[in-house]
Design a protein around this motif. Structure first.
Motif, PDB file in Angstrom:
ATOM      1  N   TYR B  61       3.503  29.431 -10.332  1.00 26.29           N
ATOM      2  CA  TYR B  61       4.753  28.966 -10.930  1.00 26.29           C
ATOM      3  C   TYR B  61       5.832  28.718  -9.883  1.00 26.29           C
ATOM      4  CZ  TYR B  61       2.895  30.030 -15.558  1.00 26.29           C
ATOM      5  OH  TYR B  61       2.142  30.043 -16.687  1.00 26.29           O
ATOM      6  N   SER B  62       5.945  29.642  -8.891  1.00 23.29           N
ATOM      7  CA  SER B  62       7.042  29.450  -7.929  1.00 23.29           C
ATOM      8  C   SER B  62       6.779  28.229  -7.057  1.00 23.29           C
ATOM      9  CB  SER B  62       7.279  30.712  -7.104  1.00 23.29           C
ATOM     10  OG  SER B  62       6.074  31.161  -6.542  1.00 23.29           O
ATOM     11  N   ALA B  63       5.507  27.866  -6.873  1.00 23.79           N
ATOM     12  CA  ALA B  63       5.206  26.637  -6.131  1.00 23.79           C
ATOM     13  C   ALA B  63       5.760  25.420  -6.875  1.00 23.79           C
ATOM     14  CB  ALA B  63       3.699  26.489  -5.950  1.00 23.79           C
ATOM     15  N   GLN B  64       5.926  25.541  -8.193  1.00 18.25           N
ATOM     16  CA  GLN B  64       6.476  24.423  -8.961  1.00 18.25           C
ATOM     17  C   GLN B  64       7.991  24.495  -9.074  1.00 18.25           C
ATOM     18  OE1 GLN B  64       4.420  23.640 -12.737  1.00 18.25           O
ATOM     19  NE2 GLN B  64       2.925  25.128 -12.044  1.00 18.25           N
ATOM     20  N   GLY B  65       8.597  25.436  -8.365  1.00 19.69           N
ATOM     21  CA  GLY B  65      10.055  25.501  -8.392  1.00 19.69           C
ATOM     22  C   GLY B  65      10.617  26.285  -9.555  1.00 19.69           C
ATOM     23  N   VAL B  66       9.836  27.204 -10.101  1.00 22.64           N
ATOM     24  CA  VAL B  66      10.347  28.008 -11.208  1.00 22.64           C
ATOM     25  C   VAL B  66      11.145  29.183 -10.636  1.00 22.64           C
ATOM     26  CG1 VAL B  66       9.730  29.368 -13.240  1.00 22.64           C
ATOM     27  CG2 VAL B  66       8.359  27.380 -12.612  1.00 22.64           C
ATOM     28  N   ALA B  67      12.389  29.330 -11.096  1.00 26.00           N
ATOM     29  CA  ALA B  67      13.264  30.360 -10.539  1.00 26.00           C
ATOM     30  C   ALA B  67      12.909  31.740 -11.082  1.00 26.00           C
ATOM     31  CB  ALA B  67      14.717  30.032 -10.873  1.00 26.00           C
ATOM     32  N   PHE B  68      13.482  32.768 -10.450  1.00 23.82           N
ATOM     33  CA  PHE B  68      13.131  34.148 -10.784  1.00 23.82           C
ATOM     34  C   PHE B  68      13.427  34.481 -12.254  1.00 23.82           C
ATOM     35  CE2 PHE B  68      14.645  38.609 -11.104  1.00 23.82           C
ATOM     36  CZ  PHE B  68      13.410  39.220 -10.982  1.00 23.82           C
ATOM     37  N   ALA B  69      14.602  34.044 -12.739  1.00 24.40           N
ATOM     38  CA  ALA B  69      14.975  34.364 -14.115  1.00 24.40           C
ATOM     39  C   ALA B  69      13.928  33.822 -15.097  1.00 24.40           C
ATOM     40  CB  ALA B  69      16.347  33.774 -14.429  1.00 24.40           C
ATOM     41  N   GLN B  70      13.446  32.627 -14.803  1.00 20.20           N
ATOM     42  CA  GLN B  70      12.439  32.033 -15.684  1.00 20.20           C
ATOM     43  C   GLN B  70      11.102  32.751 -15.557  1.00 20.20           C
ATOM     44  OE1 GLN B  70      14.785  29.790 -14.254  1.00 20.20           O
ATOM     45  NE2 GLN B  70      15.635  29.854 -16.329  1.00 20.20           N
ATOM     46  N   LEU B  71      10.816  33.164 -14.316  1.00 23.94           N
ATOM     47  CA  LEU B  71       9.564  33.908 -14.110  1.00 23.94           C
ATOM     48  C   LEU B  71       9.581  35.200 -14.924  1.00 23.94           C
ATOM     49  CD1 LEU B  71       8.932  33.422 -10.298  1.00 23.94           C
ATOM     50  CD2 LEU B  71       7.483  32.619 -12.161  1.00 23.94           C
TER      51      LEU B  71
END
Lengths: 476, 333
Positions: B61-71
């Motif tokens: 997910y973080s490789a797709q630019g998903v921020a911490f709050a969304q994670l």
């Protein structure tokens, strides 16, 4: 059961190629695992059915072709196990017994070119996906499925004979048979195409007003008068103390126009089929207030209907068509099936919707428009057995709201209109022929009472039930 | 002088068109927000792992630019990645992730001119594909609609023109039939549809019938009017030449009334083309009206607008054909 020589039983000789009568073992299931023994026992019981018996004979010849002798067959079964062998043989050899059954069914079809109608909603998944994934062809049918603009047109095309069969709402065959809202022509509920699968959607501005008691003056949309949507909505608001005929307005709006009506604030909400509930969330104009499965778990919604005339004139075609739709229904219920059906139904030829929405509906993982992501695997289910309880409830509710204006014996009428017995027999035969195929509802008691919004509804006491409900208006 | 006006008016038309498209573009334009690269701190990583999120999922997910709050939000769902993917992915589930391909933002649902342009091009490039009963090229669908209009319209002309002649030539018939015409004429063509479906019992014939009934009145009344208003001198001349009624009708009245009759036919074809779209939306199956309904059903506004544009163009061509016919039968007195 020794007279049934199951080619998948490693304990017995099936072909007796040496010419000597083999001894029947005292216990044909000795030394087998419980799962294997259960499968063999089930198959033995099922083989009493003449149709399955025929398929089994075919299976036996397939096994003989594969193994030549009982000795090699028994050795293979011992090493692979019955379950493994059934699976292995059906993947290696294309002629599974279900297909044998299909081939049998392909003979003597009265009519092979058929036209079925559907309204583009996810309720029709087995009928639409059945076409996209080739379920009809397996039974020798050349089916054309025609997208229909709304339920009234669908009904007219059914009555005019333009459709051989159709995706209908559960109450429609009853309304058509009784001649309410149309000329009378006997139509029957052959099977459920879905259960659950609807929701109450409200406009975003009502997010803080989710108690139905405060909904006086609301305008709601439903897709058709003779629909589960209308009956469930009426029942829901009535239970909250609102008169559905006077305190709220219920409008008939074709499903595709519901989202636009919600956006333009023409309606405050709707009880509608998917994809238009999820579509309202996707387009950010509304939210899901309640899934209808929370009102009545496994309630009926849409059905596959045929006219009595068609059934009488084309018994073999009816059988083949029913089998193909039942098979599609069972396949749509499996978790791999759900994704496959969602993908196959997205193109313009079928539902013409973004594939994500269809996946959310069918897998049951979806945003509800209120900031939550829900996981409800049975948001839509595919339980094909129509029950007499469902039929009786629908008829008594039609009477409750005075759509039927004379007293009838609901239970007797439901027996006439809902093809429970034939459909169940078909389901059993299909499960017998293919051990991979399951119908969770095959053995369900069709008269079992159900819980609807906390009230028990028993078909035998239908009249008492509606008499006890608020705002009942049985006149004449 | 005339040429100058032509050039000016063309320029003005183009300016209006461009201004319209520009306003449309400005109103529907959504600024792109590119995905932001996300690096997670060790503490954030530990929180996610503590919430039972798998390391490979965090990486995915973080490789797709998903921020911490969304994670964190994804972790709180307690759903496996395969389940989320089966439901269309995190963007489809409405977890806000900066990406221009995310679900549509409110206010941008109306398609932009470029979207329409590319859809229009795709449509014109492949007008005759068949991808099943319910998905065919717009060319084929247009063909279905035109065929229905042609049949209904021809039947209508076959009835309206002779009947119009009769009414126009005989004042008695005119008076006798006028009340019926006046009552039936204002009925909306679509109001005929349910009656047609019920009595004819075939949706195809019903839509043809609706075309028939709505094309009838303009042709009938115009023919009657044209015939009744042929100069009495001309009819009298025919009478002095002792021409038979049939011959008078064909050689004197028909040419004289032709421009009025063609006007009636031109109005009729316009109405027929208007009505076929509505009729096909109602009964569905095939035709350009069905296409509009089908695209609306999928809430594909871009494709719907393309279909509407094409309906307009075909209507214009039909009208132009009759305008040409009108000029051909006009005569100088």
């Amino acid at each position: 059961m020794t007279h049934f020589k199951d080619p998948f039983n490693p304990n017995i000789d099936v072909w007796n190629e040496c010419g000597e009568a083999s001894e029947s073992p005292a216990d044909p299931y000795a030394g087998l695992s419980k799962a294997d023994a259960d499968i063999l026992k089930r198959r033995a019981k099922q083989s009493l059915n003449a149709e399955v018996g025929m398929a089994r004979a075919l299976e036996s010849s397939v096994m003989q072709g594969l193994f030549k002798t009982d000795i090699s067959r028994r050795a293979f079964l011992r090493s692979a196990g019955v379950t493994g062998a059934l699976a292995a043989v059906s993947t290696v050899f294309p002629l599974t017994s279900l297909q044998a059954m299909a081939e049998e069914a392909m003979k003597n079809l009265e009519k092979t070119k058929l036209t079925l109608g559907f309204v583009p909603i996810t309720c029709a998944t087995p009928i639409i996906g059945g076409h996209a994934l080739g379920f009809y062809q397996r039974y020798g049918l050349d089916v054309d499925i025609v997208k229909t603009a709304g339920w009234a047109v669908s009904r007219d095309k059914c009555l005019n004979g333009e459709y051989d069969g159709s995706h209908l709402l559960f109450p429609m065959p009853m309304a058509m048979s009784l001649g309410i809202g149309s000329t009378a022509q006997p139509w029957k509920v052959v099977s459920n195409v879905n259960t659950n699968g609807q929701a109450i959607v409200l406009a975003n501005k009502h997010r803080d007003n989710q108690d139905p008691k405060n909904w006086k003056g609301f305008k709601f949309a439903v897709p058709f008068e003779y629909s589960m949507h209308n009956l469930l909505l009426r029942n829901y608001v009535a239970a909250a103390g609102l008169d559905p005929d006077r305190d709220i307005q219920i409008r008939v709006v074709p499903p595709p126009e519901m989202v636009a009506n919600l956006r333009s604030e023409n309606v405050d909400g709707y009880l509608a089929p998917d994809p238009f509930c999820q579509r309202a969330v996707y387009d950010q104009v509304g939210f899901i207030h309640k899934l209808t499965l929370d009102l009545w778990k496994q309630h009926p919604c849409c059905v596959f209907g045929l006219s009595e005339k068609f059934i009488t004139e084309n018994p073999n075609t009816t059988m083949a068509l029913t089998t193909s739709i039942l098979e599609a229904t069972a396949s749509a219920e499996t978790s791999e099936g759900r994704v496959a059906f969602a993908e196959s139904m997205a193109p313009a030829n079928y539902l013409n919707q973004p594939v994500e929405i269809l996946k959310q509906i069918l897998t049951g993982v979806f945003p509800d428009g209120q900031g939550n992501i829900k996981n409800v695997p049975d948001r839509i289910s595919f339980m094909p057995l129509p029950t007499q309880t469902m039929g009786t409830w629908v008829l008594s509710q039609l009477r409750r709201w005075n759509y039927i204006d004379t007293d009838t014996n609901y239970a007797t009428l439901a027996e006439e209109l809902v093809m429970t017995t034939t459909t169940r027999e078909r389901m059993r035969a299909m499960m017998a022929a293919d051990p991979n195929l399951t119908f969770a509802d095959a053995e369900q008691d069709v008269y079992a009472p159900v819980d609807i919004q906390g009230h028990e509804f028993a078909p035998a006491a239908a009249q008492e039930f509606i008499d006890s409900q608020p705002f009942t208006r049985t006149i004449g | 002088m005339v040429q100058k006006i032509d050039i000016r008016s063309t320029l003005l038309s183009l300016t209006i068109l461009l201004a319209g498209i520009f306003i449309w573009h400005a109103a529907t334009h959504v600024p792109d927000t590119g995905p932001a690269g996300v690096e997670l701190s060790q503490a954030e990583m530990d929180t996610l792992l503590g919430n039972n999120m798998l390391p490979e999922d965090i990486e995915y997910y973080s490789a797709q630019g998903v921020a911490f709050a969304q994670l964190e939000q994804i972790a709180s769902l307690n759903l496996s990645r395969s389940m989320i993917e089966a439901a269309g992915g995190i963007r489809a589930l409405g977890i806000s992730v900066p990406d221009e391909n995310s679900a549509p933002a409110p206010g941008s649902l109306f398609p932009s001119p470029t979207q329409i342009g590319s859809e229009l091009w795709a449509t014109i490039a492949d007008p005759f594909y068949v991808a099943g009963t319910n998905d065919m090229g717009y060319g084929i669908q247009m063909g279905y609609s035109l065929l229905r209009v042609l049949i209904g319209y021809t039947l209508s002309a076959a009835v309206a023109i002779p009947l119009g002649f009769l009414i126009g030539m005989s004042p008695m018939f005119y008076k006798a039939l006028d009340p019926f015409i006046q009552v039936l004429k204002p009925i909306s063509p679509l109001a005929w549809m349910p009656i047609a479906l019920f009595t004819i019992g075939d949706s195809e014939l019903s839509s043809i019938f609706v075309i028939f009934i709505c094309s009838l009145w303009p042709m009938l009344t115009n023919t009657a009017f044209g015939v009744a208003n042929v100069r009495s001198d001309w009819v009298n001349v025919a009478r002095t030449h002792e021409l038979s009624t049939a011959k008078t009708a064909l050689t004197v009245i028909l040419p004289a009334a032709a421009p009025t009759i063609i006007t009636g036919m031109r109005i009729s074809i316009g109405i027929a083309w208007l009505v076929i779209v509505a009729a096909e939306m109602l009964v569905g199956g095939t035709g350009i009206g069905y296409v509009v309904w089908n695209e609306w059903n999928g809430l594909r506004l871009d494709r719907m607008i393309v279909a509407i544009l094409l309906i307009g163009v075909v209507g214009m061509l039909l009208d132009a054909a009759f305008a040409r016919l009108q000029r051909a039968v006009a005569y100088a007195e």
